[in-house]
Every structure is written in C-alpha cells, then in structure tokens.
Design an enzyme around this catalytic site. Structure first.
Site, mmCIF file in Angstrom:
data_model
loop_
_atom_site.group_PDB
_atom_site.id
_atom_site.type_symbol
_atom_site.label_atom_id
_atom_site.label_comp_id
_atom_site.label_asym_id
_atom_site.label_seq_id
_atom_site.Cartn_x
_atom_site.Cartn_y
_atom_site.Cartn_z
ATOM 1 N N ASP A 144 12.555 26.669 -6.139
ATOM 2 C CA ASP A 144 11.762 25.983 -7.161
ATOM 3 C C ASP A 144 10.297 26.413 -7.072
ATOM 4 O O ASP A 144 9.855 26.981 -6.078
ATOM 5 C CB ASP A 144 11.911 24.461 -7.068
ATOM 6 C CG ASP A 144 11.397 23.879 -5.775
ATOM 7 O OD1 ASP A 144 10.213 24.095 -5.458
ATOM 8 O OD2 ASP A 144 12.169 23.189 -5.085
ATOM 9 N N HIS B 152 14.469 30.787 -10.079
ATOM 10 C CA HIS B 152 14.429 29.329 -10.066
ATOM 11 C C HIS B 152 15.797 28.680 -9.945
ATOM 12 O O HIS B 152 15.887 27.465 -9.782
ATOM 13 C CB HIS B 152 13.681 28.802 -11.302
ATOM 14 C CG HIS B 152 12.206 28.981 -11.180
ATOM 15 N ND1 HIS B 152 11.382 27.993 -10.709
ATOM 16 C CD2 HIS B 152 11.411 30.050 -11.422
ATOM 17 C CE1 HIS B 152 10.136 28.435 -10.682
ATOM 18 N NE2 HIS B 152 10.127 29.691 -11.112
ATOM 19 N N GLY C 213 -2.227 43.473 -5.024
ATOM 20 C CA GLY C 213 -3.190 44.365 -5.660
ATOM 21 C C GLY C 213 -4.190 44.881 -4.644
ATOM 22 O O GLY C 213 -4.196 44.485 -3.482
#
Length: 113
Positions: free
Chosen positions: A87, A83, A55
């Site tokens: 992880d 995933h 951002g």
C-alpha cells in the site's frame, strides 16, 4: 545471502553479469543519475513488486530555518509499488526511512541488528 551478493558484485565488476543474474528479484533500483538524469517515473516489471529510480545530485537553492536562500545538494528519488501487494503508506514509510538513512548513514549502522 552475503555469499550470493559477493558473487554478484565480483561478476558485475568484471562485466560478466548475464540476464539470468538479473531476474527473479522483487525490487529493482535504477540509477539514472549516473547518466545525468534527474527524474524518472519508474515502471514495475512483472514479477517484481516495486522499483526505485535515483536521479543525479544537484546543487539547488533552498530556504534554511532563518528564511535565507542557501545552496543545498538535492537528489530526487522516485518509487513505484504494486498496490495489490504494497500500500501507499508502506511505500511512503520506506521512502522516509531511506531518506533519513541517506542523510545520516550512521543511523543505518546503529539500527542494524
């Protein structure tokens, strides 16, 4: 390799990137801050395994160590990972390391080997 990155940088500078130049990666980084965006929930596009979104920098009130409100420059960075391959702890560690490098770029240079 550095030659490939240099070629892509020069091609981008002259606004000549093609779709084939932008495919085949495993990670994307989207800079929504360049158009005024402050937050985005990035979506992974197959076959990539992760994506990040940056951002714009904002001056926001934050508390310092003494409890005083001080103006602080903040930039939101969001990450998403597949995933099945990465992880959540790995993504969190990556995010923390990236934040530390952004806050102190000299550390990145010192960590390069």
């Amino acid at each position: 390799s550095s030659r490939v990155l240099w070629t892509l940088a020069v091609t981008q500078f002259w606004s000549k990137l093609s779709t084939s130049d932008l495919t085949g990666g495993t990670f994307s980084l989207s800079n929504i801050g360049s158009i005024g965006g402050t937050y985005m929930k990035p979506v992974i596009m197959t076959p990539e395994v992760a994506i990040g979104a940056l951002g714009k920098f904002q001056k926001l009130p934050r508390f310092d160590e003494a409890g005083q409100v001080v103006p602080t420059t903040v930039m939101v960075a969001t990450w998403a990972g597949d995933h099945r391959i990465i992880d959540g702890a790995t993504m969190a560690n990556f995010s923390n390391k990236w934040k530390a490098y952004i806050e102190n770029p000299m550390n990145m240079l010192l960590d390069m080997k």
